[in-house]
Each structure stands twice: as structure tokens, then as C-alpha cells.
Design a protein around this motif. Structure first.
Motif, PDB file in Angstrom:
ATOM      1  N   TRP A   1       0.827  -1.214   0.000  1.00 19.90           N
ATOM      2  CA  TRP A   1       0.000   0.000   0.000  1.00 19.90           C
ATOM      3  C   TRP A   1       0.857   1.257   0.000  1.00 19.90           C
ATOM      4  CZ3 TRP A   1      -4.819  -0.444  -1.217  1.00 19.90           C
ATOM      5  CH2 TRP A   1      -5.596  -1.514  -0.783  1.00 19.90           C
ATOM      6  N   ASP A   2       2.058   1.146   0.562  1.00 16.37           N
ATOM      7  CA  ASP A   2       2.882   2.338   0.791  1.00 16.37           C
ATOM      8  C   ASP A   2       3.955   2.554  -0.254  1.00 16.37           C
ATOM      9  OD1 ASP A   2       1.434   2.800   3.166  1.00 16.37           O
ATOM     10  OD2 ASP A   2       2.666   1.303   4.197  1.00 16.37           O
ATOM     11  N   LEU A   3       3.969   1.759  -1.294  1.00 13.21           N
ATOM     12  CA  LEU A   3       4.954   1.966  -2.348  1.00 13.21           C
ATOM     13  C   LEU A   3       4.766   3.354  -2.957  1.00 13.21           C
ATOM     14  CD1 LEU A   3       4.848  -1.489  -4.166  1.00 13.21           C
ATOM     15  CD2 LEU A   3       6.623  -0.631  -2.633  1.00 13.21           C
ATOM     16  N   PRO A   4       5.864   3.987  -3.327  1.00  7.57           N
ATOM     17  CA  PRO A   4       5.723   5.325  -3.917  1.00  7.57           C
ATOM     18  C   PRO A   4       4.967   5.266  -5.239  1.00  7.57           C
ATOM     19  CG  PRO A   4       8.017   4.569  -3.980  1.00  7.57           C
ATOM     20  CD  PRO A   4       7.232   3.542  -3.252  1.00  7.57           C
ATOM     21  N   ARG A   5       4.241   6.323  -5.486  1.00 14.34           N
ATOM     22  CA  ARG A   5       3.488   6.427  -6.739  1.00 14.34           C
ATOM     23  C   ARG A   5       4.210   7.396  -7.653  1.00 14.34           C
ATOM     24  NH1 ARG A   5      -2.768   6.977  -5.595  1.00 14.34           N
ATOM     25  NH2 ARG A   5      -2.836   6.158  -7.683  1.00 14.34           N
ATOM     26  N   ASN A   6       4.368   7.008  -8.871  1.00 15.73           N
ATOM     27  CA  ASN A   6       5.032   7.851  -9.853  1.00 15.73           C
ATOM     28  C   ASN A   6       3.962   8.568 -10.676  1.00 15.73           C
ATOM     29  OD1 ASN A   6       6.897   9.038 -11.500  1.00 15.73           O
ATOM     30  ND2 ASN A   6       7.299   7.212 -12.710  1.00 15.73           N
ATOM     31  N   LYS A   7       3.388   9.594 -10.074  1.00 15.16           N
ATOM     32  CA  LYS A   7       2.327  10.362 -10.742  1.00 15.16           C
ATOM     33  C   LYS A   7       2.834  11.775 -11.031  1.00 15.16           C
ATOM     34  CE  LYS A   7      -0.995   7.299 -10.448  1.00 15.16           C
ATOM     35  NZ  LYS A   7      -1.678   6.741 -11.585  1.00 15.16           N
ATOM     36  N   ARG A   8       2.426  12.305 -12.148  1.00 11.48           N
ATOM     37  CA  ARG A   8       2.766  13.691 -12.460  1.00 11.48           C
ATOM     38  C   ARG A   8       2.112  14.607 -11.437  1.00 11.48           C
ATOM     39  NH1 ARG A   8       0.618  14.115 -18.300  1.00 11.48           N
ATOM     40  NH2 ARG A   8       1.263  16.267 -18.092  1.00 11.48           N
ATOM     41  N   SER A   9       2.753  15.724 -11.154  1.00 14.81           N
ATOM     42  CA  SER A   9       2.224  16.655 -10.159  1.00 14.81           C
ATOM     43  C   SER A   9       0.980  17.369 -10.691  1.00 14.81           C
ATOM     44  CB  SER A   9       3.287  17.692  -9.776  1.00 14.81           C
ATOM     45  OG  SER A   9       3.477  18.604 -10.839  1.00 14.81           O
ATOM     46  N   LEU A  10       0.185  17.874  -9.762  1.00 15.19           N
ATOM     47  CA  LEU A  10      -1.006  18.619 -10.141  1.00 15.19           C
ATOM     48  C   LEU A  10      -0.634  19.816 -11.006  1.00 15.19           C
ATOM     49  CD1 LEU A  10      -4.068  18.943  -9.874  1.00 15.19           C
ATOM     50  CD2 LEU A  10      -3.651  20.302  -7.816  1.00 15.19           C
ATOM     51  N   ASP A  11       0.447  20.493 -10.677  1.00 13.36           N
ATOM     52  CA  ASP A  11       0.888  21.658 -11.462  1.00 13.36           C
ATOM     53  C   ASP A  11       1.192  21.293 -12.920  1.00 13.36           C
ATOM     54  OD1 ASP A  11       0.642  23.314  -9.283  1.00 13.36           O
ATOM     55  OD2 ASP A  11       2.759  23.199  -8.738  1.00 13.36           O
ATOM     56  N   GLU A  12       1.628  20.061 -13.143  1.00 18.51           N
ATOM     57  CA  GLU A  12       1.938  19.626 -14.509  1.00 18.51           C
ATOM     58  C   GLU A  12       0.687  19.355 -15.340  1.00 18.51           C
ATOM     59  OE1 GLU A  12       5.202  16.693 -15.385  1.00 18.51           O
ATOM     60  OE2 GLU A  12       5.068  16.498 -13.189  1.00 18.51           O
ATOM     61  N   VAL A  13      -0.367  18.908 -14.690  1.00 25.38           N
ATOM     62  CA  VAL A  13      -1.533  18.441 -15.445  1.00 25.38           C
ATOM     63  C   VAL A  13      -2.734  19.376 -15.398  1.00 25.38           C
ATOM     64  CG1 VAL A  13      -0.822  16.042 -15.173  1.00 25.38           C
ATOM     65  CG2 VAL A  13      -2.428  17.035 -13.533  1.00 25.38           C
ATOM     66  N   LEU A  14      -2.734  20.334 -14.492  1.00 24.19           N
ATOM     67  CA  LEU A  14      -3.874  21.248 -14.353  1.00 24.19           C
ATOM     68  C   LEU A  14      -3.637  22.480 -15.227  1.00 24.19           C
ATOM     69  CD1 LEU A  14      -6.508  22.189 -13.011  1.00 24.19           C
ATOM     70  CD2 LEU A  14      -5.116  23.085 -11.129  1.00 24.19           C
ATOM     71  N   HIS A  15      -4.605  22.764 -16.082  1.00 27.07           N
ATOM     72  CA  HIS A  15      -4.510  23.910 -17.001  1.00 27.07           C
ATOM     73  C   HIS A  15      -5.793  24.719 -16.883  1.00 27.07           C
ATOM     74  CE1 HIS A  15      -1.126  21.769 -18.797  1.00 27.07           C
ATOM     75  NE2 HIS A  15      -1.890  20.695 -18.687  1.00 27.07           N
TER      76      HIS A  15
END
Length: 170
Positions: free
Chosen positions: A151-165
Motif C-alpha cells: 500500500w505504501d509503495l511510492p506512486r510515480n504520478k505527475r504533479s497537479l501543477d503539470e496536469v492542471l490547465h
């Protein structure tokens, strides 16, 4: 766990301890899928639950390298849809509700692709349905993680700043 904690915690778990998933929990998950948004209220879905270990092993063989962990999960929930115009959107919405509800109930889950896979017609037949009448949207493995630290493995997700326009993509 509140909704946003569930969303943050959900991950694709591919290692299970083999324990059973309680029937009442399966019913809660499928009910969450049933309540998903659906275009024109078509509700094209059917949910087939596999708990028998021999059937899970057969399903593992059918999906091959896409789901070798299916044989170890507590159950598989298969989402089939009649081929309506928006069946893929509707079935995907139901699948996501099931994934989130599994997390909320303390289970791990993994969405195994269906619609475009060459094994899709065989899975539909495995469920007792006609591939002309139903499309496979997803196979969802559900169970207790073999190792709670998954459950605690790191997630490799793009940041909100990268995807929010705002207003337009630039």
C-alpha cells in the motif's frame, strides 16, 4: 477513510495472500459498480464474480501475462457490457467504482485490460456469454495484499501543477 484518502491510497496490487473475500464485501463492490454513471441510463453491464480457485486458475491461463496474479487473488470481478454506443465509458466507470470500493474496504485490486485484448472473446465465453452479445471491459483482481507494505509503495504520478490547465492547454 474519506473519499480523497481512498483515491490517494488506491493502487494496482499484483500480489495477494490468497485469502477469501467476504461475500458481503463483494456485493458492496458490485453494487458500487452498478451505481456508476451511465450514458442515457443504459446500464449495459453485467458483473461475473469468480471465487473458485480452479476457475481463477483457468482465468489466469486465459489472460496470460496480463494477469498471472489472478490465481492468488480472493476473487475476480469481470465487467461485461452489451455493445451500446458508450459501453466502454460505462463499463470503465463501473470498474473504477469497484476499484475504489475495494480500497475503501481494505482490499487490494488490479484492473486487467479487456476491451482490446485478443483474449476478450474467450473471457466472455468463460463467463457463459456470447462474444457477439457482450464485450469484455475489465477483469478486476481483488484480495488482501500479500504484503501490507505494498500500500505504501511510492506512486510515480505527475504533479497537479503539470496536469492542471486553466482555460486552455499551453
Amino acid at each position: 477513510m474519506d473519499f480523497f484518502d481512498v483515491v490517494r491510497r488506491r493502487r494496482s496490487i499484483r500480489k495477494y495472500d490468497g485469502s477469501e473475500v467476504k461475500r458481503e464485501d463483494i456485493e458492496l463492490m458490485v453494487d458500487a459498480g452498478r451505481l456508476a454513471p451511465t450514458a442515457r441510463n443504459e446500464q449495459p453491464w453485467e458483473f461475473v464474480v469468480i471465487t473458485d480457485k480452479a476457475r481463477l486458475e483457468e482465468l489466469t491461463r486465459i489472460v496470460g501475462r496480463n494477469g498471472p496474479f489472478l490465481k492468488d487473488c480472493g476473487c475476480a470481478i469481470i465487467v461485461l457490457c452489451r455493445p451500446t454506443k458508450q459501453y466502454l465509458e460505462d463499463g470503465s466507470s463501473a470498474t473504477e467504482n469497484i476499484l475504489l470500493s475495494a480500497t475503501a474496504l481494505g482490499y487490494g485490486s488490479c484492473w486487467i485490460a479487456g476491451d482490446k485484448k485478443d483474449y476478450a472473446p474467450e473471457v466472455v465465453r468463460f463467463c457463459g456469454a456470447d462474444p457477439e452479445a457482450y464485450r469484455l471491459v475489465s477483469v478486476i483482481a481483488v484480495g488482501r495484499p500479500a504484503d501490507p507494505s505494498l500500500w505504501d509503495l511510492p506512486r510515480n504520478k505527475r504533479s497537479l501543477d503539470e496536469v492542471l490547465h486553466w482555460d486552455r492547454l499551453e
